[in-house]
Design a protein around this motif. Structure first.
Motif, PDB file in Angstrom:
ATOM      1  N   TYR A 202       0.670  -1.215  -0.215  1.00  0.00           N
ATOM      2  CA  TYR A 202       0.113   0.010  -0.192  1.00  0.00           C
ATOM      3  C   TYR A 202       0.905   1.121  -0.070  1.00  0.00           C
ATOM      4  O   TYR A 202       0.698   2.158  -0.898  1.00  0.00           O
ATOM      5  CB  TYR A 202      -1.005   0.116   1.241  1.00  0.00           C
ATOM      6  N   VAL A 206       0.742   4.070  -2.912  1.00  0.00           N
ATOM      7  CA  VAL A 206       0.134   5.660  -2.647  1.00  0.00           C
ATOM      8  C   VAL A 206       1.485   6.545  -2.667  1.00  0.00           C
ATOM      9  O   VAL A 206       1.072   7.793  -2.614  1.00  0.00           O
ATOM     10  CB  VAL A 206      -0.619   5.753  -1.313  1.00  0.00           C
ATOM     11  N   LEU A 215       3.917  10.466  -0.605  1.00  0.00           N
ATOM     12  CA  LEU A 215       2.482  10.476  -1.015  1.00  0.00           C
ATOM     13  C   LEU A 215       2.361  11.268  -2.299  1.00  0.00           C
ATOM     14  O   LEU A 215       2.788  12.390  -2.219  1.00  0.00           O
ATOM     15  CB  LEU A 215       1.441  11.044   0.049  1.00  0.00           C
ATOM     16  N   ASN A 219      -3.006  11.375  -5.796  1.00  0.00           N
ATOM     17  CA  ASN A 219      -4.199  10.283  -5.026  1.00  0.00           C
ATOM     18  C   ASN A 219      -5.596  10.901  -4.854  1.00  0.00           C
ATOM     19  O   ASN A 219      -5.619  12.109  -4.371  1.00  0.00           O
ATOM     20  CB  ASN A 219      -3.725   9.738  -3.716  1.00  0.00           C
ATOM     21  N   TRP A 229      -5.334   7.465  -8.597  1.00  0.00           N
ATOM     22  CA  TRP A 229      -4.611   6.333  -8.036  1.00  0.00           C
ATOM     23  C   TRP A 229      -3.858   5.586  -8.707  1.00  0.00           C
ATOM     24  O   TRP A 229      -3.954   5.268  -9.956  1.00  0.00           O
ATOM     25  CB  TRP A 229      -5.606   5.365  -7.215  1.00  0.00           C
ATOM     26  N   GLN A 230      -2.404   5.407  -8.301  1.00  0.00           N
ATOM     27  CA  GLN A 230      -1.574   4.574  -9.411  1.00  0.00           C
ATOM     28  C   GLN A 230      -1.326   5.356 -10.597  1.00  0.00           C
ATOM     29  O   GLN A 230      -1.022   4.579 -11.585  1.00  0.00           O
ATOM     30  CB  GLN A 230      -1.923   3.138  -9.731  1.00  0.00           C
ATOM     31  N   GLN A 234       4.141   5.023  -9.662  1.00  0.00           N
ATOM     32  CA  GLN A 234       4.425   4.069  -8.879  1.00  0.00           C
ATOM     33  C   GLN A 234       4.817   2.767  -9.239  1.00  0.00           C
ATOM     34  O   GLN A 234       4.789   2.510 -10.583  1.00  0.00           O
ATOM     35  CB  GLN A 234       2.966   3.908  -7.870  1.00  0.00           C
ATOM     36  N   TRP A 268      -7.272  -2.139  -0.461  1.00  0.00           N
ATOM     37  CA  TRP A 268      -7.075  -1.018  -1.287  1.00  0.00           C
ATOM     38  C   TRP A 268      -8.094  -0.252  -1.621  1.00  0.00           C
ATOM     39  O   TRP A 268      -8.319   1.022  -1.738  1.00  0.00           O
ATOM     40  CB  TRP A 268      -6.317  -1.581  -2.763  1.00  0.00           C
ATOM     41  N   THR A 272      -9.209   3.628  -0.532  1.00  0.00           N
ATOM     42  CA  THR A 272      -9.150   4.487  -1.635  1.00  0.00           C
ATOM     43  C   THR A 272     -10.607   4.969  -1.917  1.00  0.00           C
ATOM     44  O   THR A 272     -10.694   5.331  -3.358  1.00  0.00           O
ATOM     45  CB  THR A 272      -8.431   4.070  -3.149  1.00  0.00           C
TER      46      THR A 272
END
Ligand code: G3P
Ligand code: MG
Length: 382
Positions: A202, A206, A215, A219, A229-230, A234, A268, A272
């Motif tokens: 995780y 993130v 971070l 996000n 996200w992603q 990442q 996840w 999220t």
């Protein structure tokens, strides 16, 4: 050039059919042998037929798996029945581009992290780190340290003098030169400490570009695909085994690496606000895995008398899991026109029940066990 999967040396088969044997639930269940499996393998081998063992197991190297197979099937002294034929869930990574493996830092997680690291290094991953390395490098990565001196005791310093989570402000864009950046996450087989592994996976998913302890400012941004996200460089997440269940000697199916993936997906999604986890898969039923097995069966070692390519017409996949073995074989149609024929046995994961009398992915035939599977295939060959 891939290694030969027929008998080593000049006796490689010229027959145009071959076999792919699943292991768990087909050749044995945990420590329980499946009756007739040993004799069946010896027979196929002595006939000079081509075959491989195509398993979703992993976390060790192929030779170690062959040795454990030899022991469980009492084939000690007949190692050539097994040698060079084992394809694990992560074996296709052996063929990955060497520049990826030299330049990238990968986080490996699996049942025995230190063994997984050694296998990764054997595959050419020069900078493979484990969750254990992270908690030893920075105790704050994980607040529960009860396994630190047992499961997570084997560890190594982070490569190139990197530090785990060296930034104090997680949103800082000033990435310290000693910050640890992970390029890929490889889940090789069933982790033993799901909690730590889910936490560090995780953290990386993130993060800003895979720097541990940061971070991403993307996000949760609804203007971006996948709500941001992603979407910020990442690490790619690779799961080498999607099996929710596998078969041991216990009467009820046991959870496999796919169950860990489902747990990770659930966490996840919760963390999220419903985002879908993005990941890549290897192992059955993935097409790349079948392609790899198909190549192993098709090409003989150039050093053998025949050498080169020996085309096939049919490959019989003998498996116990409709979702992986059967689905993968049914959906695989190699460019050379070879037909992969799925045979489901009753000795493993799939058991007809009142609620689900038919497997979700239908095999060409359902037989009692591996012995009957070979009988059926040989009859089919006339
Ligand atoms: O962990 C191994 C399990 O998921 C399945 O192994 O041999 O049935 O593909 P196999
Ligand atoms: Mg199986």
């Amino acid at each position: 050039q891939v290694k030969a999967a027929g008998r080593p040396g000049s006796s490689a088969s010229t027959k145009d059919f071959a076999f792919a044997f699943d292991i768990d639930g087909v050749l044995y269940k945990g420590h329980e042998k499946i009756s007739g499996a040993r004799e069946t393998l010896l027979k196929i081998h002595n006939q000079g037929l081509r075959y491989v063992f195509l398993t979703n197991g992993g976390g060790t190297n192929e030779d170690a798996k062959a040795a454990s197979l030899a022991k469980r099937l009492q084939l000690t002294g007949h190692e050539d029945v097994l040698r060079d034929r084992v394809i694990l869930s992560h074996t296709p990574m052996r063929g990955w581009d060497t520049s990826i493996k030299k330049d990238q830092t990968v986080l490996i997680t699996g049942s025995h992290p230190e063994t997984s690291r050694q296998v990764a290094m054997e595959y050419g991953f020069e900078r493979a780190i484990t969750p254990a390395d992270l908690i030893h490098a920075n105790h704050a990565v994980y607040p529960f340290a009860h396994l630190k001196n047992s499961l997570h005791a084997p560890h190594r310093p982070l490569p190139d003098g990197k530090r785990a989570a060296p930034v104090t402000d997680a949103y800082s864009r000033e990435i310290a030169s000693d910050a640890l950046k992970i390029d890929k996450i490889l889940v090789w087989n069933d982790p033993r400490d799901w909690s730590l592994d889910i936490q560090v996976i995780y953290d990386l998913l993130v993060s800003h570009q895979g720097y541990l302890g940061t971070l991403s400012s993307k996000n949760g941004n609804s203007a971006l695909p996948n709500n941001g996200w992603q979407q910020d460089g990442q690490p790619d997440l690779w799961i080498s085994n999607l099996d929710l269940f596998w078969k041991t000697e216990y009467p009820i199916n046991r959870f496999g690496t796919g169950a860990f993936l489902d747990a990770l997906k659930g966490v996840w999604s919760a963390a999220t606000d419903g985002a879908q986890l993005q990941y890549n898969a290897l192992g059955k039923p993935n097409k790349n895995t079948y392609e790899y097995a198909h190549d192993r069966l098709t090409y003989f070692d150039a050093s053998s008398v025949q050498g080169g390519k020996q085309p096939l017409k049919r490959v019989y996949m003998i498996g116990d899991n409709p979702e992986s073995d059967i689905r993968g074989a049914n959906e695989f149609s190699p460019a050379d026109g070879t037909e992969w024929i799925s045979i489901l046995v009753r000795t493993g994961v799939w058991q007809p029940t009142d609620g689900e009398p038919e497997p979700r992915y239908k095999p060409r035939v359902i037989v009692n066990d591996v012995v009957d599977a070979i009988v059926w295939a040989m009859r089919n060959e006339g």
